[in-house]
Motif scaffolding. Sequence first.
Motif, PDB file in Angstrom:
ATOM      1  N   LEU A 129      -6.108   8.514  -1.100  1.00 20.60           N
ATOM      2  CA  LEU A 129      -5.516   9.245   0.526  1.00 20.60           C
ATOM      3  C   LEU A 129      -6.525   9.283   2.374  1.00 20.60           C
ATOM      4  CD1 LEU A 129      -3.877  12.917  -0.202  1.00 20.60           C
ATOM      5  CD2 LEU A 129      -2.863  10.354  -0.108  1.00 20.60           C
ATOM      6  N   VAL A 130      -7.645   9.065   1.850  1.00 20.59           N
ATOM      7  CA  VAL A 130      -9.008   8.813   2.623  1.00 20.59           C
ATOM      8  C   VAL A 130      -9.003   7.118   3.072  1.00 20.59           C
ATOM      9  CG1 VAL A 130     -11.544   8.572   3.750  1.00 20.59           C
ATOM     10  CG2 VAL A 130     -10.083  10.781   2.129  1.00 20.59           C
ATOM     11  N   ILE A 179      -0.335  11.724  -9.808  1.00 21.65           N
ATOM     12  CA  ILE A 179      -2.532  11.990 -10.327  1.00 21.65           C
ATOM     13  C   ILE A 179      -1.696  13.786  -9.723  1.00 21.65           C
ATOM     14  CG2 ILE A 179      -4.015  11.854  -9.962  1.00 21.65           C
ATOM     15  CD1 ILE A 179      -3.769   8.564  -8.820  1.00 21.65           C
ATOM     16  N   ASN A 180      -2.029  13.570  -8.521  1.00 22.20           N
ATOM     17  CA  ASN A 180      -2.116  15.369  -8.296  1.00 22.20           C
ATOM     18  C   ASN A 180      -0.960  16.066  -9.678  1.00 22.20           C
ATOM     19  OD1 ASN A 180      -3.874  14.364  -6.188  1.00 22.20           O
ATOM     20  ND2 ASN A 180      -2.544  14.469  -4.775  1.00 22.20           N
ATOM     21  N   GLN A 181      -0.221  15.578  -9.648  1.00 24.40           N
ATOM     22  CA  GLN A 181       0.476  16.042 -10.306  1.00 24.40           C
ATOM     23  C   GLN A 181      -0.273  16.555 -11.796  1.00 24.40           C
ATOM     24  OE1 GLN A 181       5.049  14.345 -11.108  1.00 24.40           O
ATOM     25  NE2 GLN A 181       5.309  16.605 -11.943  1.00 24.40           N
ATOM     26  N   LEU A 182      -0.280  15.313 -12.401  1.00 30.51           N
ATOM     27  CA  LEU A 182      -1.358  15.709 -14.256  1.00 30.51           C
ATOM     28  C   LEU A 182      -2.442  15.815 -13.936  1.00 30.51           C
ATOM     29  CD1 LEU A 182      -1.227  14.013 -16.691  1.00 30.51           C
ATOM     30  CD2 LEU A 182      -2.958  12.293 -15.350  1.00 30.51           C
ATOM     31  N   VAL A 183      -3.237  16.148 -12.680  1.00 34.84           N
ATOM     32  CA  VAL A 183      -4.508  17.438 -12.716  1.00 34.84           C
ATOM     33  C   VAL A 183      -3.976  18.901 -13.161  1.00 34.84           C
ATOM     34  CG1 VAL A 183      -6.110  17.515 -11.820  1.00 34.84           C
ATOM     35  CG2 VAL A 183      -5.886  15.263 -11.747  1.00 34.84           C
ATOM     36  N   LEU A 184      -2.169  18.265 -11.947  1.00 35.94           N
ATOM     37  CA  LEU A 184      -2.333  20.262 -11.837  1.00 35.94           C
ATOM     38  C   LEU A 184      -1.951  21.061 -13.115  1.00 35.94           C
ATOM     39  CD1 LEU A 184      -0.958  20.424  -7.974  1.00 35.94           C
ATOM     40  CD2 LEU A 184      -3.413  21.388  -8.816  1.00 35.94           C
ATOM     41  N   SER A 185      -1.257  19.707 -13.601  1.00 33.74           N
ATOM     42  CA  SER A 185      -0.612  20.169 -15.411  1.00 33.74           C
ATOM     43  C   SER A 185      -1.792  21.226 -16.510  1.00 33.74           C
ATOM     44  CB  SER A 185       0.696  18.803 -15.410  1.00 33.74           C
ATOM     45  OG  SER A 185      -0.409  18.251 -15.941  1.00 33.74           O
ATOM     46  N   THR A 237       0.438  -0.996  -0.055  1.00 30.56           N
ATOM     47  CA  THR A 237       0.031   0.562   0.296  1.00 30.56           C
ATOM     48  C   THR A 237       0.985   1.300  -0.058  1.00 30.56           C
ATOM     49  OG1 THR A 237      -1.831  -1.214   1.039  1.00 30.56           O
ATOM     50  CG2 THR A 237      -1.789   1.110   1.166  1.00 30.56           C
ATOM     51  N   LEU A 238       1.946   1.646   0.598  1.00 34.50           N
ATOM     52  CA  LEU A 238       3.062   2.196   0.728  1.00 34.50           C
ATOM     53  C   LEU A 238       3.428   3.169  -0.812  1.00 34.50           C
ATOM     54  CD1 LEU A 238       5.347   1.044   3.541  1.00 34.50           C
ATOM     55  CD2 LEU A 238       3.903   2.771   3.250  1.00 34.50           C
ATOM     56  N   PRO A 239       3.295   2.585  -1.782  1.00 30.34           N
ATOM     57  CA  PRO A 239       3.317   2.461  -3.408  1.00 30.34           C
ATOM     58  C   PRO A 239       2.657   3.919  -3.440  1.00 30.34           C
ATOM     59  CG  PRO A 239       4.549   0.869  -3.233  1.00 30.34           C
ATOM     60  CD  PRO A 239       3.438   0.682  -1.845  1.00 30.34           C
ATOM     61  N   PHE A 240       0.991   3.597  -3.030  1.00 33.24           N
ATOM     62  CA  PHE A 240      -0.054   4.481  -3.240  1.00 33.24           C
ATOM     63  C   PHE A 240       0.237   5.620  -3.055  1.00 33.24           C
ATOM     64  CE2 PHE A 240      -1.713   0.382  -3.780  1.00 33.24           C
ATOM     65  CZ  PHE A 240      -3.581   0.687  -4.370  1.00 33.24           C
ATOM     66  N   ILE A 241       1.519   6.365  -2.452  1.00 40.89           N
ATOM     67  CA  ILE A 241       1.707   7.553  -1.936  1.00 40.89           C
ATOM     68  C   ILE A 241       1.835   8.493  -3.572  1.00 40.89           C
ATOM     69  CG2 ILE A 241       3.428   9.459  -1.457  1.00 40.89           C
ATOM     70  CD1 ILE A 241       3.072   7.447   1.565  1.00 40.89           C
ATOM     71  N   THR A 242       2.752   7.276  -4.133  1.00 39.40           N
ATOM     72  CA  THR A 242       3.568   7.580  -5.026  1.00 39.40           C
ATOM     73  C   THR A 242       2.297   7.847  -6.741  1.00 39.40           C
ATOM     74  OG1 THR A 242       5.361   6.962  -4.469  1.00 39.40           O
ATOM     75  CG2 THR A 242       5.473   7.533  -6.994  1.00 39.40           C
TER      76      THR A 242
END
Length: 355
Positions: free
Chosen positions: A269-270, A96-102, A86-91
């Motif tokens: 995250l939740v 995902i957030n980087q893709l959206v923010l771009s 589950t830890l790699p889910f942080i990456t």
Amino acid sequence: MSADERSIGTSERIDDEVSRSDLVHARLRESPLKRWFLLDGNRYAIAGLFSVVVFATCAVIGLAGYIPVTDPTTATTLVGSIVGGTLPFITIVLAINQLVLSQELGWPGDLEDRFESMAAFRREVEEATETPVSPAAPADFLQLVVDSVVDRTEQLRPIAGQPDDPHRAAVLEDFVDAVANEGAIVSRSLEDADFGTFDALSSVLGHFNGAHLYAARRIRTHYADELSDEAIETFDLLVDLLGLLAIARQTFKTLYMQYELAHLSKVLLVVGFPTLLGGGIFMMTYTRIIDAVGTPWVLVLVVSAVVTFVFLPFVVLLVYTFRIASITSRTADFGPFVPRVEFREDGKGLEENAD
């Protein structure tokens, strides 16, 4: 009848076969259960179903005696492996957030160009549909364009009823019926759709693909010498409207993808934090749980519940990825192109690629 005319009557005909590209929407006759699972179903409900499957599988294996639940090492190793995965889910969340923010961030000049492009597109739709102000809601906007496409197509029906050329009349009649029928399906779906982006996008998934645009252009070109100026003008406007509809669908798909990816990262995250915490607590306390419970079949249910709980981030990622991938594949026919469909010119009709 010439060979060229026979070709138009078979290979450019817009009927049930042509308007149902496998890649575009896997046919309108697909199972409603399959469509609900891949697209329209509530993601939380589907995640719950997957979790039930995981729990039932673990419980059956455990009750069959293949999981030694009285041995704390086995259970804690299993849960620890899942928690570690589950830890790699942080990456994944950060990516995902980087893709959206771009897509969201930009300097004033870039944002101004983007705004002007969107405003110019709306004005183009308003001009083509003869509407003073186009709706802002995705469902209403799409319905405006779809209804305009159907209205313009219906203007060709009187030409199809002219007896001077039965073959041309049959081709036009097939085309008008296909567009009108598909427009009625989409319009009914949009009327019931909420103003959410996916409801509007879902209504046009698989409809009004490039086959309609291709057929309109082919019919207009083939019968250019026989059609009146008014009919040619109608075909030209119809081609423009179908192009605007394709752009609108891709635009709302982009908006929905941005929302879906952002929502997915939030859900991960939740869900991820409680599963990491719960899995860690379980590994530290399972020895005491064995002493407190003692009954093997109860321990099986406890281990199955914990495994299901820590597996939840994978389930969430799976169900959301299913829908994102399905939307991407079903809207791959942007503009005048119809993937996996070939319009043959030898009079033998439509051929779908095998790959």
